[in-house]
Design a protein around this motif. Structure first.
Motif, PDB file in Angstrom:
ATOM      1  N   GLY A   1      -7.157 -12.988   0.879  1.00 53.01           N
ATOM      2  CA  GLY A   1      -6.513 -11.834   1.497  1.00 53.01           C
ATOM      3  C   GLY A   1      -7.394 -11.250   2.570  1.00 53.01           C
TER       4      GLY A   1
ATOM      5  N   SER B   1      -6.018  -9.829   6.604  1.00 46.76           N
ATOM      6  CA  SER B   1      -5.367 -10.104   7.895  1.00 46.76           C
ATOM      7  C   SER B   1      -4.665 -11.458   7.936  1.00 46.76           C
ATOM      8  CB  SER B   1      -6.376  -9.954   9.038  1.00 46.76           C
ATOM      9  OG  SER B   1      -6.899  -8.628   9.062  1.00 46.76           O
TER      10      SER B   1
ATOM     11  N   ALA C   1     -12.288  -7.856   6.295  1.00 42.37           N
ATOM     12  CA  ALA C   1     -11.122  -8.543   6.884  1.00 42.37           C
ATOM     13  C   ALA C   1      -9.809  -7.842   6.538  1.00 42.37           C
ATOM     14  CB  ALA C   1     -11.077  -9.991   6.393  1.00 42.37           C
ATOM     15  N   ILE C   2      -9.872  -6.796   5.721  1.00 38.86           N
ATOM     16  CA  ILE C   2      -8.631  -6.146   5.281  1.00 38.86           C
ATOM     17  C   ILE C   2      -8.174  -5.117   6.306  1.00 38.86           C
ATOM     18  CG2 ILE C   2      -7.563  -4.710   3.509  1.00 38.86           C
ATOM     19  CD1 ILE C   2      -9.408  -5.976   1.471  1.00 38.86           C
ATOM     20  N   GLY C   3      -6.993  -5.348   6.848  1.00 35.88           N
ATOM     21  CA  GLY C   3      -6.393  -4.403   7.779  1.00 35.88           C
ATOM     22  C   GLY C   3      -7.134  -4.288   9.105  1.00 35.88           C
TER      23      GLY C   3
ATOM     24  N   LEU D   1      -2.805 -12.663  -0.579  1.00 29.85           N
ATOM     25  CA  LEU D   1      -2.418 -11.269  -0.798  1.00 29.85           C
ATOM     26  C   LEU D   1      -2.375 -10.656   0.597  1.00 29.85           C
ATOM     27  CD1 LEU D   1      -1.766  -8.994  -2.804  1.00 29.85           C
ATOM     28  CD2 LEU D   1      -4.210  -8.547  -3.018  1.00 29.85           C
ATOM     29  N   VAL D   2      -1.205 -10.136   0.946  1.00 26.98           N
ATOM     30  CA  VAL D   2      -0.956  -9.794   2.348  1.00 26.98           C
ATOM     31  C   VAL D   2      -0.547  -8.335   2.481  1.00 26.98           C
ATOM     32  CG1 VAL D   2       0.368 -10.436   4.396  1.00 26.98           C
ATOM     33  CG2 VAL D   2      -0.092 -12.166   2.648  1.00 26.98           C
ATOM     34  N   GLY D   3      -1.277  -7.593   3.307  1.00 33.30           N
ATOM     35  CA  GLY D   3      -0.931  -6.198   3.552  1.00 33.30           C
ATOM     36  C   GLY D   3       0.050  -6.063   4.701  1.00 33.30           C
ATOM     37  N   GLY D   4      -0.477  -5.815   5.890  1.00 29.90           N
ATOM     38  CA  GLY D   4       0.341  -5.513   7.065  1.00 29.90           C
ATOM     39  C   GLY D   4       1.511  -6.461   7.304  1.00 29.90           C
TER      40      GLY D   4
ATOM     41  N   LYS E   1       0.858  -1.198   0.000  1.00 31.25           N
ATOM     42  CA  LYS E   1       0.000   0.000   0.000  1.00 31.25           C
ATOM     43  C   LYS E   1       0.894   1.248   0.000  1.00 31.25           C
ATOM     44  CE  LYS E   1      -3.336  -2.722   2.498  1.00 31.25           C
ATOM     45  NZ  LYS E   1      -4.651  -2.767   3.091  1.00 31.25           N
TER      46      LYS E   1
ATOM     47  N   GLU F   1     -10.781 -11.014  -1.365  1.00 25.69           N
ATOM     48  CA  GLU F   1     -10.490 -10.271  -0.144  1.00 25.69           C
ATOM     49  C   GLU F   1     -11.772  -9.666   0.422  1.00 25.69           C
ATOM     50  OE1 GLU F   1      -6.139  -8.859  -0.078  1.00 25.69           O
ATOM     51  OE2 GLU F   1      -7.291  -7.372  -1.166  1.00 25.69           O
TER      52      GLU F   1
HETATM   53  C1  PEP Z   1      -4.517  -6.125   1.491  1.00 26.09           C
HETATM   54  O1  PEP Z   1      -3.946  -5.058   1.509  1.00 26.09           O
HETATM   55  O2  PEP Z   1      -4.897  -6.561   0.405  1.00 26.09           O
HETATM   56  C2  PEP Z   1      -4.710  -6.863   2.736  1.00 26.09           C
HETATM   57  C3  PEP Z   1      -5.279  -8.038   2.703  1.00 26.09           C
HETATM   58  O3  PEP Z   1      -4.285  -6.255   3.883  1.00 26.09           O
HETATM   59  P1  PEP Z   1      -4.089  -6.952   5.343  1.00 26.09           P
HETATM   60  O4  PEP Z   1      -3.304  -8.199   5.119  1.00 26.09           O
HETATM   61  O5  PEP Z   1      -3.331  -5.934   6.140  1.00 26.09           O
HETATM   62  O6  PEP Z   1      -5.446  -7.226   5.867  1.00 26.09           O
END
Ligand code: PEP
Length: 250
Positions: A211, A213, A171-173, A232-235, A11, A167
């Motif tokens: 994706g 968390s 559940a994102i972030g 697909l992984v953010g944090g 991001k 995603e």
């Molecule tokens: C994302 O940015 O697509 C994502 C899934 O973020 P997080 O892993 O932080 O929830």
């Protein structure tokens, strides 16, 4: 057999110094490419530095967005030609943050996906429902529409080669990850939509990530599901230690 793919989505985070240090540290440690595809999708201003730092290694670099034209009077936009020129491999398209904050529609995402393929980039097409949609019983209609419309008109070969990231927006972030059974059922539903639109061969080949968390502590449960082909992984992709742990869990 589908090869799992773990892609980090940084991001709008990290400094150039941190980003390059990440690539330098991770590139030699990425597990054998036969086991898993590994990528980080970085802010566009870091891409040239990252593709240079990771050149010739199993760490692939992705962009987080692109425009659907090769060139022209589109102030502030980045074209697929430019990304390809830099050595970028993947491009995330239609992330829920782009749908929500920048008004991206399925039709626009679809146009970008076609352009990405024209220029040899692999799209990671994101789909996912909001909590309101899920609680309102709209999961199936939302996911069917997003998947079918975002992939509309692609060839079977293109669909076989792309990545879909399921995603759930809630559940994102948020730290609230979907249960592995929910994630499996949802990814299976995406695969069924692909089968209905493009046939079983495409559906069997397309890689579908979960994706939302995902972290080293929960990735194994997701990866044990038959229809989840990566994450697909953010944090948890922002630090080398946790990114490598995600890869090692495969
Ligand atoms: C994302 O940015 O697509 C994502 C899934 O973020 P997080 O892993 O932080 O929830």
């Amino acid at each position: 057999m589908r090869k799992p793919i773990i892609a980090g989505n940084w991001k709008m985070n990290l400094s150039l110094k941190d980003a390059v240090a990440f690539a330098e540290e991770v590139k030699g440690t990425v597990p054998a490419s036969s086991k898993v595809d590994a990528a980080v999708c970085a802010p566009s201003v870091f891409l040239a530095h990252l593709t240079e730092a990771a050149a010739g290694t199993d760490l692939k670099i992705g962009a987080q967005n692109m425009y659907d034209q090769e060139s022209g009077a589109y102030t502030g936009e980045i074209s697929p030609v430019m990304l390809k020129d830099l050595g970028v491999t993947y491009v995330i398209l239609g992330h829920s943050e782009r749908r929500e904050y920048f008004g991206e529609t399925d039709a626009f995402i679809n146009s970008k996906a076609k352009k990405a393929f024209e220029h040899g980039l692999v799209p990671i097409v994101c789909v996912g429902e909001t909590l309101e949609q899920r609680e309102g019983g709209q999961f199936e209609s939302v996911i069917r529409e997003q998947t079918a419309n975002s992939l509309k008109g692609l060839t079977v070969d293109q669909v076989k080669n792309l990545v879909v990231a399921y995603e759930p927006v809630w559940a994102i972030g948020t730290g609230k990850s979907a249960t592995e059974q929910d994630a499996q059922d949802s990814c299976k539903f995406v695969r069924d939509v692909v089968a209905a639109e493009f046939g079983t061969e495409a559906a069997e080949a397309v890689r579908i990530q979960y994706g939302g968390s995902v972290k080293p502590e929960n990735i194994k449960e997701y990866m044990a599901q038959p229809d989840i082909d990566g994450a697909l992984v953010g944090g948890a992709s922002l630090e080398t230690g946790s990114f490598l742990k995600l890869l090692e869990a495969i």
